[in-house]
Scaffold this motif. Sequence first.
Motif, short mmCIF file in Angstrom:
data_model
loop_
_atom_site.label_atom_id
_atom_site.label_comp_id
_atom_site.label_asym_id
_atom_site.label_seq_id
_atom_site.Cartn_x
_atom_site.Cartn_y
_atom_site.Cartn_z
N SER A 3 15.04 10.13 -14.42
CA SER A 3 13.81 10.84 -14.78
C SER A 3 13.73 11.03 -16.28
CB SER A 3 13.79 12.22 -14.11
OG SER A 3 12.74 12.99 -14.64
N THR A 4 12.53 10.91 -16.82
CA THR A 4 12.32 11.26 -18.23
C THR A 4 11.50 12.55 -18.33
OG1 THR A 4 10.30 9.94 -18.43
CG2 THR A 4 12.38 8.83 -18.95
N SER A 5 11.47 13.32 -17.26
CA SER A 5 10.74 14.60 -17.22
C SER A 5 9.27 14.42 -17.54
CB SER A 5 11.37 15.61 -18.19
OG SER A 5 12.76 15.66 -18.04
N GLY A 6 8.73 13.26 -17.24
CA GLY A 6 7.31 13.00 -17.49
C GLY A 6 7.02 12.40 -18.86
N VAL A 54 5.34 20.62 -4.89
CA VAL A 54 4.10 19.88 -5.13
C VAL A 54 4.24 19.00 -6.38
CG1 VAL A 54 3.09 21.96 -6.22
CG2 VAL A 54 1.61 20.05 -5.58
N VAL A 55 3.87 17.73 -6.19
CA VAL A 55 3.87 16.76 -7.29
C VAL A 55 2.42 16.56 -7.72
CG1 VAL A 55 4.31 14.34 -7.90
CG2 VAL A 55 5.93 15.57 -6.44
N HIS A 56 2.14 16.85 -8.97
CA HIS A 56 0.80 16.63 -9.53
C HIS A 56 0.89 15.34 -10.35
CE1 HIS A 56 -2.85 17.04 -11.77
NE2 HIS A 56 -3.11 18.27 -11.36
N ALA A 57 0.30 14.25 -9.85
CA ALA A 57 0.54 12.93 -10.43
C ALA A 57 -0.14 12.73 -11.78
CB ALA A 57 0.10 11.84 -9.47
N SER A 58 -1.11 13.55 -12.12
CA SER A 58 -1.79 13.32 -13.41
C SER A 58 -1.59 14.44 -14.42
CB SER A 58 -3.28 13.08 -13.17
OG SER A 58 -3.81 14.02 -12.29
N ASN A 59 -1.10 15.60 -13.97
CA ASN A 59 -0.77 16.67 -14.92
C ASN A 59 0.50 17.37 -14.44
OD1 ASN A 59 -0.73 18.66 -16.83
ND2 ASN A 59 -2.87 19.29 -16.55
N PRO A 60 1.66 16.68 -14.67
CA PRO A 60 2.92 17.10 -14.05
C PRO A 60 3.27 18.57 -14.25
CG PRO A 60 3.23 15.13 -15.42
CD PRO A 60 1.79 15.48 -15.50
N SER A 61 2.87 19.14 -15.37
CA SER A 61 3.28 20.52 -15.66
C SER A 61 2.65 21.52 -14.68
CB SER A 61 2.94 20.91 -17.10
OG SER A 61 1.55 20.83 -17.27
N TYR A 102 -0.63 4.49 -2.71
CA TYR A 102 0.00 3.38 -2.00
C TYR A 102 1.41 3.12 -2.56
CZ TYR A 102 0.80 -1.17 0.07
OH TYR A 102 1.35 -2.22 0.79
N HIS A 103 1.51 3.11 -3.87
CA HIS A 103 2.81 2.91 -4.53
C HIS A 103 3.79 4.02 -4.13
CE1 HIS A 103 5.71 2.28 -7.75
NE2 HIS A 103 5.63 3.57 -7.95
N LYS A 104 3.30 5.26 -4.14
CA LYS A 104 4.18 6.40 -3.81
C LYS A 104 4.64 6.31 -2.35
CE LYS A 104 3.62 8.89 -7.71
NZ LYS A 104 4.70 8.92 -8.70
N ILE A 134 15.33 2.10 -17.60
CA ILE A 134 16.73 2.57 -17.57
C ILE A 134 17.30 2.42 -16.16
CG2 ILE A 134 18.21 4.62 -17.84
CD1 ILE A 134 16.34 5.53 -20.11
N ARG A 135 16.46 2.74 -15.16
CA ARG A 135 16.89 2.55 -13.76
C ARG A 135 17.30 1.09 -13.51
NH1 ARG A 135 13.01 2.03 -9.67
NH2 ARG A 135 12.16 0.47 -11.08
N ASP A 136 16.48 0.16 -14.00
CA ASP A 136 16.78 -1.26 -13.80
C ASP A 136 18.05 -1.68 -14.54
OD1 ASP A 136 14.57 -1.46 -12.21
OD2 ASP A 136 13.26 -2.32 -13.74
N ALA A 155 7.47 19.70 -8.86
CA ALA A 155 8.43 18.62 -8.66
C ALA A 155 7.89 17.33 -9.27
CB ALA A 155 8.66 18.41 -7.17
N GLN A 156 8.78 16.41 -9.59
CA GLN A 156 8.38 15.08 -10.09
C GLN A 156 9.19 14.02 -9.36
OE1 GLN A 156 8.55 14.55 -14.34
NE2 GLN A 156 7.43 16.44 -14.77
N ILE A 157 8.62 12.83 -9.26
CA ILE A 157 9.30 11.72 -8.58
C ILE A 157 10.02 10.87 -9.64
CG2 ILE A 157 9.04 9.77 -7.00
CD1 ILE A 157 7.97 12.32 -5.77
#
Length: 211
Positions: free
Chosen positions: A126-129, A99-106, A24-26, A138-140, A110-112
Amino acid sequence: MFPIMLENMDESNIFLVGGGHVAYHKVLNLHRFGIHPTIISPEFHPSFAELEQQGTVTLITKEAEWEDVANAFLTLLVTDNEAVNDHLAKQLKDAGKLVVHASNPSLGTAQIPAVTTRGKLIISVSTSGASPSLAKKIRDDIAETYDEQYEDYLDFLADVRHYVKQYVADRAERRAWLKEAIEPIYLHNTEERQTFLNELQQTSPSEQLVH
Ligand SMILES: C[C@@]1(CC(=O)O)c2cc3[nH]c(cc4nc(cc5[nH]c(cc(n2)[C@H]1CCC(=O)O)[C@@](C)(CC(=O)O)[C@@H]5CCC(=O)O)C(CC(=O)O)=C4CCC(=O)O)c(CCC(=O)O)c3CC(=O)O
Ligand SMILES: NC(=O)C1=CN([C@@H]2O[C@H](COP(=O)(O)OP(=O)(O)OC[C@H]3O[C@@H](n4cnc5c(N)ncnc54)[C@H](O)[C@@H]3O)[C@@H](O)[C@H]2O)C=CC1
């Protein structure tokens, strides 16, 4: 990790697998960029019903299989089932997909990042995960410096650039105009912007079309 901006995507080709809280957040983030994804999941977070009514998501109620996402341009894997996430990530990666893997990014490709927009200005961190929470912070912080007044300032800069590219032939002269336009005075003062545009039009009239 290589950052890139994507545009003109075929949004019917953007999928989420899993319809829970994280999905939902994504999706709300995707909506900020006008993307209306398809979501495949046996069960959905209650908030999705409203989005479906608004027509901003397409919901497919089933457990995801490879065939569902085989033609996807971008897939976000956000199920709570690691085996499903891992398996689809491997297949999508092997097929050369984003493909973004939300629980195991490696395991993804891709990452959001954490994002804020100021009209045409997109602030993306991005902090690269390493720490999504820090990316958000940092964005804020950056967004406080580059506040709402950048929205119409960017429109002004886009107008200047558009004009200069069309009507200023000499490259050094082009650069001089474009460099001048980012002086702080034009951020704060709309009258100065008008004076700048008038001067630009007088120096390089629009009749002299550059080829
Ligand atoms: C790799 C990535 C995957 C991807 O590409 O999606 C990923 C992965 C994971 N996130 C986890 C947790 C949290 N994620 C957030 C928030 C955001 N997460 C986002 C991106 C990313 N998250 C990508 C890396 C981005 C980067 O590093 O820069 C943001 C920036 C963008 C967005 O999602 O839109 C969005 C903030 C934007 C906003 O709010 O505007 C919060 C904080 C909060 O919600 O307030 C928490 C809890 C606190 C914490 O953990 O820090 C967990 C652990 C799950 C568990 O506990 O098991 C994993 C899995 C893992 O790390 O393995
Ligand atoms: N990237 C990020 O920002 C974050 C990622 N996570 C990770 O995201 C994952 C999901 O978390 P939540 O949304 O909180 O879980 P959740 O339990 O709310 O939602 C999981 C969803 O996956 C669906 N699902 C289960 N099996 C499926 C299948 N075979 N095919 C399709 N859908 C299936 C469920 O029906 C449910 O809708 C977790 O692995 C969690 O570790 C957690 C926090 C932040």
